[in-house]
Design an enzyme around this catalytic site. Structure first.
Site, PDB file in Angstrom:
ATOM      1  CG  PHE A 260      -5.876   9.895   0.381  1.00 20.46           C
ATOM      2  CD1 PHE A 260      -6.720   9.804  -0.714  1.00 20.46           C
ATOM      3  CD2 PHE A 260      -4.505  10.089   0.156  1.00 20.46           C
ATOM      4  CE1 PHE A 260      -6.217   9.893  -2.007  1.00 20.46           C
ATOM      5  CE2 PHE A 260      -4.000  10.179  -1.125  1.00 20.46           C
ATOM      6  CZ  PHE A 260      -4.848  10.068  -2.212  1.00 20.46           C
TER       7      PHE A 260
ATOM      8  CB  THR B 101      -5.547  12.234  10.058  1.00 14.73           C
ATOM      9  OG1 THR B 101      -5.087  10.901   9.780  1.00 14.73           O
ATOM     10  CG2 THR B 101      -4.553  12.931  10.961  1.00 14.73           C
TER      11      THR B 101
ATOM     12  CE1 TYR C 251       4.200   9.980   8.156  1.00 21.52           C
ATOM     13  CE2 TYR C 251       5.869  10.833   6.662  1.00 21.52           C
ATOM     14  CZ  TYR C 251       4.701  10.118   6.879  1.00 21.52           C
ATOM     15  OH  TYR C 251       4.046   9.528   5.811  1.00 21.52           O
TER      16      TYR C 251
HETATM   17  P1  NAD Z   1      -4.558   9.805   6.170  1.00 19.24           P
HETATM   18  O1  NAD Z   1      -4.258  10.707   7.297  1.00 19.24           O
HETATM   19  O2  NAD Z   1      -5.639  10.197   5.216  1.00 19.24           O
HETATM   20  O3  NAD Z   1      -4.890   8.344   6.680  1.00 19.24           O
HETATM   21  C1  NAD Z   1      -4.310   7.769   7.815  1.00 19.24           C
HETATM   22  C2  NAD Z   1      -5.397   7.060   8.603  1.00 19.24           C
HETATM   23  O4  NAD Z   1      -4.808   6.399   9.740  1.00 19.24           O
HETATM   24  C3  NAD Z   1      -6.441   8.037   9.159  1.00 19.24           C
HETATM   25  O5  NAD Z   1      -7.737   7.581   8.853  1.00 19.24           O
HETATM   26  C4  NAD Z   1      -6.190   8.007  10.664  1.00 19.24           C
HETATM   27  O6  NAD Z   1      -7.342   8.293  11.421  1.00 19.24           O
HETATM   28  C5  NAD Z   1      -5.657   6.595  10.859  1.00 19.24           C
HETATM   29  N1  NAD Z   1      -4.868   6.419  12.070  1.00 19.24           N
HETATM   30  C6  NAD Z   1      -3.788   7.148  12.463  1.00 19.24           C
HETATM   31  N2  NAD Z   1      -3.316   6.690  13.647  1.00 19.24           N
HETATM   32  C7  NAD Z   1      -4.101   5.645  13.987  1.00 19.24           C
HETATM   33  C8  NAD Z   1      -4.110   4.748  15.096  1.00 19.24           C
HETATM   34  N3  NAD Z   1      -3.235   4.857  16.094  1.00 19.24           N
HETATM   35  N4  NAD Z   1      -5.044   3.775  15.143  1.00 19.24           N
HETATM   36  C9  NAD Z   1      -5.959   3.651  14.145  1.00 19.24           C
HETATM   37  N5  NAD Z   1      -6.007   4.470  13.066  1.00 19.24           N
HETATM   38  C10 NAD Z   1      -5.085   5.459  13.004  1.00 19.24           C
HETATM   39  O7  NAD Z   1      -3.175   9.613   5.387  1.00 19.24           O
HETATM   40  P2  NAD Z   1      -2.887   8.863   4.014  1.00 19.24           P
HETATM   41  O8  NAD Z   1      -2.381   9.868   3.052  1.00 19.24           O
HETATM   42  O9  NAD Z   1      -4.028   8.013   3.614  1.00 19.24           O
HETATM   43  O10 NAD Z   1      -1.656   7.941   4.417  1.00 19.24           O
HETATM   44  C11 NAD Z   1      -1.843   6.561   4.698  1.00 19.24           C
HETATM   45  C12 NAD Z   1      -0.497   5.900   4.937  1.00 19.24           C
HETATM   46  O11 NAD Z   1       0.339   6.038   3.801  1.00 19.24           O
HETATM   47  C13 NAD Z   1       0.275   6.499   6.123  1.00 19.24           C
HETATM   48  O12 NAD Z   1       0.944   5.467   6.807  1.00 19.24           O
HETATM   49  C14 NAD Z   1       1.271   7.413   5.449  1.00 19.24           C
HETATM   50  O13 NAD Z   1       2.431   7.566   6.232  1.00 19.24           O
HETATM   51  C15 NAD Z   1       1.558   6.654   4.158  1.00 19.24           C
HETATM   52  N6  NAD Z   1       2.014   7.572   3.127  1.00 19.24           N
HETATM   53  C16 NAD Z   1       1.138   8.379   2.454  1.00 19.24           C
HETATM   54  C17 NAD Z   1       1.621   9.268   1.502  1.00 19.24           C
HETATM   55  C18 NAD Z   1       0.706  10.175   0.729  1.00 19.24           C
HETATM   56  O14 NAD Z   1       1.196  10.970  -0.058  1.00 19.24           O
HETATM   57  N7  NAD Z   1      -0.600  10.109   0.849  1.00 19.24           N
HETATM   58  C19 NAD Z   1       2.985   9.329   1.222  1.00 19.24           C
HETATM   59  C20 NAD Z   1       3.847   8.504   1.938  1.00 19.24           C
HETATM   60  C21 NAD Z   1       3.356   7.613   2.873  1.00 19.24           C
END
Ligand code: NAD
Ligand code: UDP
Length: 313
Positions: A11, A35, A145
């Protein structure tokens, strides 16, 4: 400028990649789709400066050519998703971060870590400033996490202090918007999906717990501004508009024109009771604050999911 964005099919990663491409960067996106969604890459492929590598960043990445930035967004982020993938979640934030920081050393690139408000745990200080050390249960279910992200912050600081790597740490508060996975189990996607499909809205606990919801465009703008500084200490990026889950359910019903039943389920273990960012640091350092109200952002997100449904049907 050339940037590596991990989690580019996710996302936030897809929005960030698109913004960098629009700003004239070449972007190499990496994802293993644990994811992520293939459809999130479609808008990126329209840019000649975009390249994609399907890879797991838990393993070291070989990449030819110069690199100016590594922006590390790969990690499951939704509680139901990371609870199902404990080791993948811990390792992408620990070993994954280490390999990427090593790559920064080799390439002389700057590093940005996507950390989280979860490092504050179930906070005893409200709202949460960056100076608050947090209140995390090290052996609770969410610790896979929370503790992994805390370690990633520590590692990032160690690379900065020991090797002089140019680093940034952002602590992202609940962020939502188009390109979220409709089935990721987070509260915004659950409520919108339930509302759009005429199902009861699922409230965990009594719905009195609070979160503060940020529209994704505001987050991306904050990241771009931080990339223009040399500031290595953590920066909260979130929208201080705070809602109880009951209030959020009411608002989503209003915006989607529904009046569905609410069903109450168990509150997950260690679910934080309250969360709201203190964004003084981002305001002063970046002259940044959220521009999109929760009401407007949710309307745009509801529209996205309505269109997606039409495309899928
Ligand atoms: P998301 O799950 O949509 O995106 C994460 C992406 O990382 C996915 O496409 C997944 O396939 C990829 N991924 C995971 N492990 C991987 C690996 N080992 N190798 C390659 N790709 C991998 O989540 P998001 O909401 O887009 O979050 C993105 C980042 O922002 C994350 O690090 C999350 O912890 C951080 N974050 C997001 C939020 C939020 O509210 N959306 C809040 C706090 C932190
Ligand atoms: N939640 C809820 N109903 C749902 C999904 C989540 O009431 O269908 C609650 C959850 O217990 C938490 C809040 O909404 O208190 C935010 O959950 P989310 O999974 O979106 O993110 P978190 O901030 O907990 O990481």
């Amino acid at each position: 400028m050339r940037a590596l964005v991990t989690g580019a099919a996710g996302f936030v990663g897809s929005h960030l990649s698109e913004r960098l491409l629009k700003d004239g960067f070449e972007v190499v996106g990496i994802d293993n789709f644990i994811t992520g969604q293939h459809r999130n890459l479609e808008p990126l492929r329209a840019y000649p400066g975009f390249a994609f590598l399907e890879a797991d960043v838990i393993e070291p990445i070989q990449l030819e050519g110069d690199l100016d930035w590594i922006l590390h967004f790969a990690s499951p982020a939704s509680p139901p998703k990371y609870l199902k993938k404990p080791f993948e979640t811990m390792l992408v934030n620990s070993e994954g971060s280490r390999h990427l920081l090593e790559l920064c050393r080799v390439k002389n690139a700057a590093f940005l870590l996507a950390s989280t408000s979860e490092i504050y745990g179930d906070p005893l200080v409200h709202p949460q400033p960056e100076t608050y050390w947090g209140h995390v249960n090290t052996i609770g279910p969410r610790s896979i996490y929370d503790e992994a992200k805390r370690y990633a912050e520590t590692l990032t600081m160690a690379y900065h202090q020991t090797f002089g790597v140019s680093t940034r740490i952002i602590r992202i508060f609940n962020t939502y918007g188009p390109r979220m996975d409709a089935l990721d189990g987070r509260v915004v996607t659950n409520f919108i999906n339930q509302a759009l499909s005429g199902k009861p809205l699922t409230i965990y606990g009594e719905g009195q717990q609070t979160r503060s919801f940020q529209y994704v465009d505001d987050l991306i703008e904050g990241i771009r501004r931080l990339m223009g500084t040399e500031y290595h200490l953590p920066v909260n990026l979130g929208n201080p508009e705070e809602y109880t889950m009951l209030e959020l359910a009411t608002l989503i019903q209003e915006l989607s024109g529904t009046n569905l039943k609410l069903v109450f389920g168990d509150l997950p273990t260690d679910d934080p009771k309250q969360r709201k960012p203190d964004i003084t640091r981002a305001r002063e350092l970046l002259n940044w604050e959220p521009r999109v109200s929760v009401r407007d952002g949710l309307s745009r997100t509801i529209e996205y999911f309505q269109q997606l449904d039409m495309v899928n049907s």
